[in-house]
Design a protein around this motif. Sequence first.
Motif, mmCIF file in Angstrom:
data_model
loop_
_atom_site.group_PDB
_atom_site.id
_atom_site.type_symbol
_atom_site.label_atom_id
_atom_site.label_comp_id
_atom_site.label_asym_id
_atom_site.label_seq_id
_atom_site.Cartn_x
_atom_site.Cartn_y
_atom_site.Cartn_z
ATOM 1 N N ARG A 17 0.828 -1.197 0.000
ATOM 2 C CA ARG A 17 0.000 0.000 0.000
ATOM 3 C C ARG A 17 0.869 1.258 0.000
ATOM 4 O O ARG A 17 0.626 2.200 -0.741
ATOM 5 C CB ARG A 17 -0.927 -0.007 1.226
ATOM 6 C CG ARG A 17 -1.881 1.194 1.255
ATOM 7 C CD ARG A 17 -2.851 1.097 2.409
ATOM 8 N NE ARG A 17 -2.184 1.287 3.701
ATOM 9 C CZ ARG A 17 -2.835 1.524 4.831
ATOM 10 N NH1 ARG A 17 -4.163 1.566 4.850
ATOM 11 N NH2 ARG A 17 -2.175 1.681 5.965
ATOM 12 N N GLU A 18 1.908 1.268 0.838
ATOM 13 C CA GLU A 18 2.769 2.451 0.918
ATOM 14 C C GLU A 18 3.523 2.680 -0.397
ATOM 15 O O GLU A 18 3.725 3.812 -0.818
ATOM 16 C CB GLU A 18 3.753 2.311 2.084
ATOM 17 C CG GLU A 18 3.096 2.329 3.447
ATOM 18 C CD GLU A 18 2.384 3.655 3.733
ATOM 19 O OE1 GLU A 18 2.771 4.693 3.157
ATOM 20 O OE2 GLU A 18 1.423 3.659 4.523
ATOM 21 N N TYR A 19 3.944 1.587 -1.030
ATOM 22 C CA TYR A 19 4.645 1.737 -2.315
ATOM 23 C C TYR A 19 3.736 2.391 -3.351
ATOM 24 O O TYR A 19 4.170 3.259 -4.118
ATOM 25 C CB TYR A 19 5.128 0.378 -2.826
ATOM 26 C CG TYR A 19 5.711 0.441 -4.233
ATOM 27 C CD1 TYR A 19 6.991 0.928 -4.452
ATOM 28 C CD2 TYR A 19 4.953 0.040 -5.327
ATOM 29 C CE1 TYR A 19 7.521 1.002 -5.727
ATOM 30 C CE2 TYR A 19 5.470 0.108 -6.619
ATOM 31 C CZ TYR A 19 6.754 0.585 -6.811
ATOM 32 O OH TYR A 19 7.270 0.668 -8.087
ATOM 33 N N LEU A 20 2.450 2.018 -3.353
ATOM 34 C CA LEU A 20 1.522 2.592 -4.325
ATOM 35 C C LEU A 20 1.334 4.083 -4.102
ATOM 36 O O LEU A 20 1.261 4.868 -5.055
ATOM 37 C CB LEU A 20 0.188 1.865 -4.270
ATOM 38 C CG LEU A 20 0.199 0.402 -4.725
ATOM 39 C CD1 LEU A 20 -1.198 -0.202 -4.594
ATOM 40 C CD2 LEU A 20 0.693 0.285 -6.161
ATOM 41 N N PHE A 21 1.253 4.503 -2.827
ATOM 42 C CA PHE A 21 1.119 5.927 -2.550
ATOM 43 C C PHE A 21 2.396 6.685 -2.950
ATOM 44 O O PHE A 21 2.342 7.811 -3.454
ATOM 45 C CB PHE A 21 0.806 6.164 -1.065
ATOM 46 C CG PHE A 21 -0.599 5.801 -0.688
ATOM 47 C CD1 PHE A 21 -1.686 6.366 -1.358
ATOM 48 C CD2 PHE A 21 -0.858 4.901 0.328
ATOM 49 C CE1 PHE A 21 -2.984 6.039 -1.008
ATOM 50 C CE2 PHE A 21 -2.152 4.565 0.674
ATOM 51 C CZ PHE A 21 -3.224 5.133 0.010
ATOM 52 N N ALA A 22 3.566 6.073 -2.712
ATOM 53 C CA ALA A 22 4.828 6.702 -3.116
ATOM 54 C C ALA A 22 4.910 6.809 -4.635
ATOM 55 O O ALA A 22 5.326 7.842 -5.181
ATOM 56 C CB ALA A 22 6.006 5.891 -2.570
#
Length: 545
Positions: free
Chosen positions: A427-432
């Motif tokens: 999830r965090e990678y997608l936001f980054a």
Amino acid sequence: MRIKLVVAAAILLSGTACSSAPDQSDSSAHVNTEGGVQASIVQAADVADNEGDVPLSWENYSNRGSVQLLKGGLKQAERIVKETSLYAVDGTREPKVVVYARKNDSDHLYAALIKGEAAYDLGAIAGYSYDQDNQLTVCNLWLFGKEAFKIQGSVGAAASISRYFELVDGVPKPLLVVDEGHALEMDVDHDGQLEVVSAAGTSPRMAVYRWNGGRIERSSLNDALHTDAVSFTDEGAILAAYGQDDRSSYKLYWLQRNGLKHFQTYSREEYESERFVAIPYTSEEVLRIRELADGLHVFEPFVPRKGIATDYGVEAERERDGVLKLSYPHFSIRQSKTDLRPKDSGGVPPEKRYFPEYTAEWIGLPDSEAGGSWYLQRDSTYLSISTAKPYSKEQLLFVAASLRPLEELTLSDGSSPAVVNPPQITREYLFALKAVNEFASAWSRRDPEAGLKWVSEDWKAGKEPEQLDAFFRGTSNPHHMTFELSGKRRVDDHTYLFALRLYEYYSGQPDSILGFPADYGRGWTIEAVREGENEAGEGVWRVRP
């Protein structure tokens, strides 16, 4: 903008000198004929002051071939082998080169340039049996300050002929014929302009062709160095070999306008050793460099593969905020995400050497370790190289030219360093990823209002509004066009790295005007940082350009 070139470790193609076949009798209406052979020596380069420097003798080279109008076009063609469109100065692709076999000639293939109703005979360009794509090439290029194109074809198992033509309003004008071995274009003297280099023979004999004073000149490197074996190193230096046994020696030179600059001599055993000139690296050393570099936000560290003759080890340390220092026995390398060049160089312009992917600048400062340092930028990393010992700037330049990305390094045990923390789709990678994509999209649209929403607060701090606006708007020509983006590495819970290349487009200019192929992109490793979270508990990610 940079013109990318491929520099071979050594040009060792075997081959013999060959001559082009004579033009056929049906050609008429001569446009330009400047055929001929090499003339007498017209000048010798000035001898440099330092001991060991070698002057080059340059001779007029008048073998340019000829161009003729073909009566009746390609009526003699038995079959068409290949067609290649060329860019004209006005950006059109009207001129095209046609490679064809002639009736009643089973020895050669020929080429013609077709423009409108006119057909220009370019002569024999290959042996009849050598029509494979990898043995027959046609391409645009920018050579000797002229819009030109090249036709290269094989005439034997290890020999080729290269014909260069200038394009003047879409009409070909003979420029140069190289019929010794294999020819390629490279900036051999690192002055920012391409020369033509030829190599022939199993013990390579090399010659350089340059444009000087409105004429083409040729110089034999073997004759100047009095050796049968001359080659180019991976670093773009010239390597001359003397002797054929274990007591043989290798001499290294940089080719400059005024001759060959000698900077080091090694025995064959020393130069080919995996520990003496080549620098070995252990996994522990690589891990230490990587950890320090990440902590200093130097996300693309570089290491030299060649040094100055000793048993090597490397010490990595944090010199100051944002600066990584690598210390070797005879020199040190500093790396940072920000420019390391001194703000005040005493008013003396830097000495520049041009390489395919970067420019090295020597800035001399009286209070520096050795009177100066080399400064360069590789991808997003700024570097400086200096020494406190009595080694010349030419030796340091060899070190600089050997720099390789840490992640591409081969370790002393033959393995490759693993990429640390490759990004996983979380999830965090997608936001980054979304943050970097929105940032790059705003850049390509030249939209500062949208783009500034996606950059980090610390990056904006200290910058004037005009600077921030100019970053996204760019110039009218070339102007921001598009981008390429891919995930590269996870540093920690708050940092991802992405490989980003931003492309600009030069309206109305074909690639051939600026060099072919032309590189309109600038790429670097870009950092996405987590600045907090929103009310839904989702990460708020921003970009540090």
